[in-house]
Design an enzyme around this catalytic site. Structure first.
Site, mmCIF file in Angstrom:
data_model
loop_
_atom_site.group_PDB
_atom_site.id
_atom_site.type_symbol
_atom_site.label_atom_id
_atom_site.label_comp_id
_atom_site.label_asym_id
_atom_site.label_seq_id
_atom_site.Cartn_x
_atom_site.Cartn_y
_atom_site.Cartn_z
ATOM 1 N N ARG A 116 0.806 -1.214 0.000
ATOM 2 C CA ARG A 116 0.000 0.000 0.000
ATOM 3 C C ARG A 116 0.842 1.268 0.000
ATOM 4 O O ARG A 116 0.418 2.316 -0.472
ATOM 5 C CB ARG A 116 -0.954 -0.001 1.203
ATOM 6 C CG ARG A 116 -2.136 0.967 1.025
ATOM 7 C CD ARG A 116 -3.150 0.867 2.150
ATOM 8 N NE ARG A 116 -2.577 1.225 3.417
ATOM 9 C CZ ARG A 116 -2.726 0.520 4.554
ATOM 10 N NH1 ARG A 116 -3.437 -0.593 4.563
ATOM 11 N NH2 ARG A 116 -2.156 0.906 5.670
ATOM 12 N N TYR A 130 -12.148 23.194 -9.798
ATOM 13 C CA TYR A 130 -12.764 21.946 -10.275
ATOM 14 C C TYR A 130 -13.970 21.601 -9.397
ATOM 15 O O TYR A 130 -13.843 21.531 -8.164
ATOM 16 C CB TYR A 130 -11.689 20.855 -10.201
ATOM 17 C CG TYR A 130 -12.091 19.480 -10.629
ATOM 18 C CD1 TYR A 130 -12.504 19.229 -11.939
ATOM 19 C CD2 TYR A 130 -12.027 18.413 -9.745
ATOM 20 C CE1 TYR A 130 -12.848 17.947 -12.342
ATOM 21 C CE2 TYR A 130 -12.365 17.129 -10.139
ATOM 22 C CZ TYR A 130 -12.778 16.908 -11.444
ATOM 23 O OH TYR A 130 -13.114 15.633 -11.823
ATOM 24 N N LYS A 174 -5.149 13.204 -16.866
ATOM 25 C CA LYS A 174 -5.319 14.044 -18.049
ATOM 26 C C LYS A 174 -4.064 13.975 -18.929
ATOM 27 O O LYS A 174 -3.875 13.008 -19.619
ATOM 28 C CB LYS A 174 -5.669 15.469 -17.614
ATOM 29 C CG LYS A 174 -6.821 15.530 -16.569
ATOM 30 C CD LYS A 174 -8.168 15.123 -17.132
ATOM 31 C CE LYS A 174 -9.245 14.864 -16.089
ATOM 32 N NZ LYS A 174 -9.521 15.930 -15.131
ATOM 33 N N ASP A 220 -3.755 23.366 -8.151
ATOM 34 C CA ASP A 220 -4.107 22.317 -9.112
ATOM 35 C C ASP A 220 -3.507 22.751 -10.449
ATOM 36 O O ASP A 220 -3.993 23.686 -11.088
ATOM 37 C CB ASP A 220 -5.637 22.191 -9.197
ATOM 38 C CG ASP A 220 -6.088 21.047 -10.092
ATOM 39 O OD1 ASP A 220 -5.360 20.698 -11.041
ATOM 40 O OD2 ASP A 220 -7.189 20.507 -9.843
HETATM 41 C C1 LIG Z 1 -10.147 15.838 -13.809
HETATM 42 C C2 LIG Z 1 -9.656 16.869 -12.894
HETATM 43 C C3 LIG Z 1 -9.356 16.557 -11.565
HETATM 44 C C4 LIG Z 1 -9.620 15.208 -10.962
HETATM 45 O O1 LIG Z 1 -8.840 14.203 -11.549
HETATM 46 P P1 LIG Z 1 -9.376 12.685 -11.549
HETATM 47 O O2 LIG Z 1 -8.177 11.904 -11.911
HETATM 48 O O3 LIG Z 1 -10.468 12.654 -12.570
HETATM 49 O O4 LIG Z 1 -9.881 12.378 -10.178
HETATM 50 C C5 LIG Z 1 -8.824 17.553 -10.769
HETATM 51 N N1 LIG Z 1 -8.611 18.800 -11.240
HETATM 52 C C6 LIG Z 1 -8.918 19.136 -12.509
HETATM 53 C C7 LIG Z 1 -8.662 20.521 -12.969
HETATM 54 C C8 LIG Z 1 -9.451 18.187 -13.376
HETATM 55 O O5 LIG Z 1 -9.786 18.528 -14.617
#
Ligand SMILES: *Cc1c(COP(=O)(O)O)cnc(C)c1O
Length: 404
Positions: free
Chosen positions: A62, A115, A212, A187
């Protein structure tokens, strides 16, 4: 191993997080599937468990395996951080980072453009735990100082917002956080470490939806948290307490995606600009939301702080009916309709920005569509959009309520 100080980013992308000599000469690190990790002796067992929140710690699956540590080393090296923590997805990276710094009675500041599931985390979960959130205007800049309280522990940034694309004055906000004793967390999924460097702009912690652009192929979920040395152990301990562990095959896919991030992102950027400029010239379009375009409200700060733009941007249509919007979207051949972005394929998704605002309002009268420019030929993509706009115009000409 590669000396991170000497080489440029594109070189680092190819060399960070791998050590062929330790692995029979194989270029890529192996995928370890592991729960149990055996110790040869009692002394070795005790030694392994001495410091469970150390970097590269392996006493149980883990906590990660050498596969996980390879991705973490690469991510930390790219961002110029001390250490990285891989999480099962981007949302877990946000929760794992923010919740490390708050307790009952504390206060956090979160950008109004954040987000949407992150907003829900603040309003549902943190509120229930007695942590208060104030959402702030993403363009507040140094004015954020006025919103800080003695109990403000975190300032959360996202620049640009992934639906509304406001660019934040990150250095000003990060400096205010530091002066007021709060941790700044950004972020940075849109820009990636290639086009925006959080640590050189004063931010303490960066989080990524690696799902992404880093994974880049729409085939795995992954999150990353990168911190400086001062915050590393606290965040590592917190993500362990929360029970987060990233799955080995997905970690491998993220590391593989990272190798080609630079060439992919350059193409996403170029096609994004091409589509955005083309849309700007169309009568059906009221506004294009792309900070890389001169005239965009975020353009000056973008030019000052960013090294590039990714392929995600927004388009606001002139007011039209849901049927006209559907006529545009439903016949698209190359653009898929769906959440997420950063893969090789082009996407559209309607943005409901008004519904996720509390500190600011979103006043655009027409519908907003988010576009992800994929790696397809830009001329084909433009033809697909042009056909969509023709369908939209035709639908607008139809009397409302007319039967087909
Ligand atoms: C998609 C996204 C997230 C979350 O990511 P996941 O892997 O889908 O949980 C966080 N911040 C932004 C800006 C995003 O587009």
């Amino acid at each position: 191993m590669v000396n991170k100080k000497v080489y440029k980013t594109d070189t680092l992308l190819g060399h960070l997080g791998r050590d062929p000599a330790a692995n029979h000469g194989v270029v890529n690190p192996p995928v370890y599937h592991a729960s149990t990790l055996l110790s040869g002796t009692l002394a070795a067992f005790r030694d392994k468990r001495r410091d469970p929140f150390d970097k590269g710690h392996t006493s149980y699956g883990r906590m990660g395996t050498p596969t996980t540590f390879a991705l973490e080393d690469a991510a930390a090296g790219l961002d110029g951080g001390y250490g990285a923590i891989a999480t099962p997805n981007g949302m877990a990276a946000i929760v794992g980072a923010v919740s490390a710094f708050v307790a009952q009675g504390d206060h956090i500041l979160v950008s109004d453009s954040v987000y949407q599931p992150n907003r829900r985390f603040c309003e549902d979960f943190l509120a229930r735990m007695g942590v208060e959130t104030t959402f702030y205007d993403p363009r507040i800049g140094a004015g954020i100082t006025q919103l800080m309280r003695p109990k403000t522990k975190v300032i959360f940034l996202e620049s640009p917002g992934s639906h509304s694309f406001e660019v934040q004055d990150v250095p000003a906000i990060a400096a205010a956080a530091r002066a007021g004793g709060a941790v700044s967390i950004i972020d940075n999924s849109w820009a990636t470490p290639l086009y925006f460097r959080p640590f050189s702009h004063g931010v303490d912690i960066s989080v990524y939806a690696a799902t992404k652009y880093i994974v880049g192929h729409a085939d795995a979920m992954m999150g990353l948290i990168v911190t400086g040395e001062a915050h590393y152990r606290r965040v590592r301990r917190n993500t362990a307490v929360l029970g987060y562990s990233a799955a080995p095959d997905d970690v491998y896919l993220a590391l593989r995606g990272l190798r080609t991030l630079s060439v992919r992102l350059a193409r996403h950027q170029e096609t994004g600009f091409t589509l955005a400029r083309w849309l700007q010239g169309r009568p059906e379009v009221a506004r294009v939301l792309h900070p890389g375009l001169p005239g965009d409200p975020g353009h000056e700060i973008w030019r000052r702080d960013f090294a590039g733009a990714s392929g995600l941007f927004g388009v606001v249509f002139t007011p039209c009916s849901e049927a006209a919007l559907a006529a545009f979207i439903d016949g698209l051949e190359l653009f898929g309709l769906g959440a997420s972005w950063g893969g090789y394929e082009s996407l559209v998704m309607p943005s409901d920005i008004t519904a996720s605002r509390s500190a600011t309002t979103w006043d655009e009268p027409g519908p907003t569509l988010r576009i992800h420019a994929g790696l397809e030929d830009p001329e084909d993509l433009i033809a697909d959009l042009a056909a969509g706009l023709a369908r939209m115009t035709k639908a607008k000409a139809q009397p409302t309520g007319a039967s087909p």
